[in-house]
Write an enzyme that holds these catalytic residues in place. Structure first.
Site, PDB file in Angstrom:
ATOM      1  N   ARG A  50      89.454  -8.161  36.349  1.00 50.15           N
ATOM      2  CA  ARG A  50      88.702  -8.501  37.586  1.00 50.15           C
ATOM      3  C   ARG A  50      89.469  -9.535  38.409  1.00 50.15           C
ATOM      4  NH1 ARG A  50      84.968 -12.249  37.369  1.00 50.15           N
ATOM      5  NH2 ARG A  50      84.078 -11.570  35.389  1.00 50.15           N
ATOM      6  N   TYR A 102      83.059   0.375  63.733  1.00 55.77           N
ATOM      7  CA  TYR A 102      82.622   1.367  62.747  1.00 55.77           C
ATOM      8  C   TYR A 102      81.146   1.088  62.396  1.00 55.77           C
ATOM      9  CZ  TYR A 102      81.945   3.310  58.111  1.00 55.77           C
ATOM     10  OH  TYR A 102      81.430   3.965  57.028  1.00 55.77           O
ATOM     11  N   ASP A 174      90.280  -5.415  62.185  1.00 54.38           N
ATOM     12  CA  ASP A 174      90.234  -4.227  61.324  1.00 54.38           C
ATOM     13  C   ASP A 174      91.351  -3.304  61.818  1.00 54.38           C
ATOM     14  OD1 ASP A 174      89.722  -1.693  60.241  1.00 54.38           O
ATOM     15  OD2 ASP A 174      87.570  -2.053  60.108  1.00 54.38           O
ATOM     16  N   LYS A 199      91.705   5.381  54.158  1.00 54.52           N
ATOM     17  CA  LYS A 199      92.147   6.179  55.305  1.00 54.52           C
ATOM     18  C   LYS A 199      93.670   6.393  55.245  1.00 54.52           C
ATOM     19  CE  LYS A 199      87.806   6.166  56.501  1.00 54.52           C
ATOM     20  NZ  LYS A 199      87.094   5.151  55.837  1.00 54.52           N
TER      21      LYS A 199
HETATM   22  C1  LIG Z   1      87.491   1.236  60.987  1.00 52.24           C
HETATM   23  C2  LIG Z   1      86.812   1.287  59.641  1.00 52.24           C
HETATM   24  N1  LIG Z   1      86.661   0.146  58.951  1.00 52.24           N
HETATM   25  C3  LIG Z   1      86.070   0.133  57.735  1.00 52.24           C
HETATM   26  C4  LIG Z   1      85.576   1.295  57.169  1.00 52.24           C
HETATM   27  C5  LIG Z   1      84.901   1.253  55.816  1.00 52.24           C
HETATM   28  O1  LIG Z   1      85.774   1.732  54.842  1.00 52.24           O
HETATM   29  P1  LIG Z   1      85.334   2.461  53.482  1.00 52.24           P
HETATM   30  O2  LIG Z   1      84.710   3.762  53.858  1.00 52.24           O
HETATM   31  O3  LIG Z   1      86.614   2.581  52.731  1.00 52.24           O
HETATM   32  O4  LIG Z   1      84.358   1.572  52.802  1.00 52.24           O
HETATM   33  C6  LIG Z   1      85.714   2.497  57.848  1.00 52.24           C
HETATM   34  C7  LIG Z   1      85.204   3.753  57.266  1.00 52.24           C
HETATM   35  O5  LIG Z   1      85.161   4.788  57.888  1.00 52.24           O
HETATM   36  C8  LIG Z   1      86.357   2.493  59.126  1.00 52.24           C
HETATM   37  O6  LIG Z   1      86.506   3.625  59.839  1.00 52.24           O
END
Ligand SMILES: Cc1ncc(COP(=O)(O)O)c(C=O)c1O
Length: 381
Positions: A50, A102, A174, A199
């Site tokens: 962890r 998101y 992000d 992604k």
């Molecule tokens: C821009 C963005 N940030 C964060 C996330 C969250 O990621 P996760 O689905 O891996 O938890 C997403 C998910 O689609 C996203 O498109």
């Protein structure tokens, strides 16, 4: 010697260290929960997975190297990385966000507002003056997606840094859509960078992962404390999969981006398409700023068709392209943001942002672009 980005994707910063057990070329999966101590008060450097693990360490060091970060925490998914980032804030703190984040981030922030007393203001962060107007004595951070998800608005990160400096705020970005291959937010002034590693970094739609990259040792100390306390760490096996994905990030990105550029041009010429949102098109309002801060436009395109019926029909008719949530992998995916990624965003907010029932989002993969265009052509008929 510092190696180029492409080389570091494959070898990390260990380009010349060939010291894996038995001469293994790829980083071994250290599938162990715990590590034997040589003696009291002694450690191999690893005690309990962890807290740290050699496979995850290699991944974290690689992502830090690519993002120019001081340290990176590899988390179970992107939402876990965003949750870790929220640990920096306390009741009463205020955060200014890009207005079309998101949907999962908006859901988490709404919850943090109710349960933890944080407050969030959503504005068009492409407008620097608007952001400045929202800053109060309680504001602690500016939280950006650029290009934003899903309407592809571009925020000038250098301008946000100037505001952050003037008012003593954290700048959090992000960077899921562009990845460090195309955009390096820390070089542009960010204090923290977030990724859904699910992604482009993973790249194969087969593993969830998330990253919180931080710029300084002080930020790292706080983030590491919550990382080990909350237990949101990525498993050794998933760390291996993401390490493997990152090896091909630049070649995938190049191909996805060139496919996207061709598809965006093609979509623009289609009678059945009302509007195309792609930052690689010169008429996109954020084209110049994106060009000034990123090496490319990436491979995310949104577009609007005539009405809800036309959107649903397109989703049903695609054959090669999959109607699915998520993005960034080698497979091309078509998403319906109003019902999927942004399903929980209140209707009036979606209406204002243009995330309506005629709006589709395409994550372009690495298939042959003519096959993708042929599939879209028959689906739009
Ligand atoms: C821009 C963005 N940030 C964060 C996330 C969250 O990621 P996760 O689905 O891996 O938890 C997403 C998910 O689609 C996203 O498109």
């Amino acid at each position: 010697m510092t190696y180029h980005f492409e080389t570091r994707c494959i070898h990390g910063d260990r380009c010349l260290d060939k010291d894996h057990p038995y001469g293994a070329v790829s980083t071994p999966i250290f599938q162990t929960a715990t590590f034997i101590h040589p003696g009291p008060g002694q450690s191999t450097g690893y005690d309990y997975t962890r807290v740290n693990n050699p496979t995850r360490d290699e991944l974290e060091k690689t992502v830090s190297s690519l993002e120019h970060a001081y340290d990176t925490m590899a988390c179970t998914n992107g939402m876990a990385a965003i949750g870790l980032c929220l640990e920096f804030f306390f009741p009463g703190d205020h955060i200014i966000c890009t207005e079309d984040l998101y949907g999962g981030s908006v859901r988490m922030f709404d919850n943090a507002k109710k349960q933890r007393g944080l407050s969030f203001t959503y504005v068009d962060t492409a407008d620097e003056a608007l952001v400045e107007q929202q800053i109060t004595e309680h504001t602690k951070a500016i939280y950006i997606e650029t290009p934003s998800n899903p309407t592809m608005r571009v925020t000038d990160l250098r301008a946000m840094r100037r505001l952050a400096d003037r008012y003593g705020l954290y700048l959090i970005v992000d960077n899921t859509f562009l990845t460090p291959y195309l955009q390096k937010p820390i070089d542009l002034g960010a204090d923290m960078v977030i990724h859904s590693g699910t992604k482009y970094l993973g790249g194969h739609n087969d593993t969830l992962a998330g990253f919180l990259c931080v710029k300084t040792p002080e930020l790292s100390e706080t983030a590491r404390f919550y990382f080990k306390t909350n237990g949101c760490c990525l498993s050794p096996f998933d760390s291996f999969l993401i390490l493997r994905g990152i090896k091909t990030l630049p070649v995938r990105m190049d191909r996805q981006q060139s496919n996207a550029q061709k598809i965006a041009q093609w979509l623009k010429e289609q009678e059945k398409v009302e509007q195309v949102y792609y930052t690689g098109l010169p008429e996109h309002p954020g084209y110049e700023i994106n060009k000034a801060q990123a090496r490319g436009a990436g491979a995310m395109i949104s577009f609007r068709v005539k009405d809800a019926q036309a959107a649903k029909c397109t989703l049903e008719k695609v054959q090669l392209i999959s109607f699915a949530e998520s993005l960034g992998g080698v497979e091309t995916l078509l998403t319906y943001p109003t019902m999927q990624t942004h399903g929980d965003v209140p209707a009036e907010v979606k209406e204002r942002l243009g995330i309506t029932d005629d709006f589709l989002r395409l994550s372009v993969g690495i298939e042959d672009v003519d096959d993708l265009i042929a599939d879209l052509a028959q689906a739009l008929e």
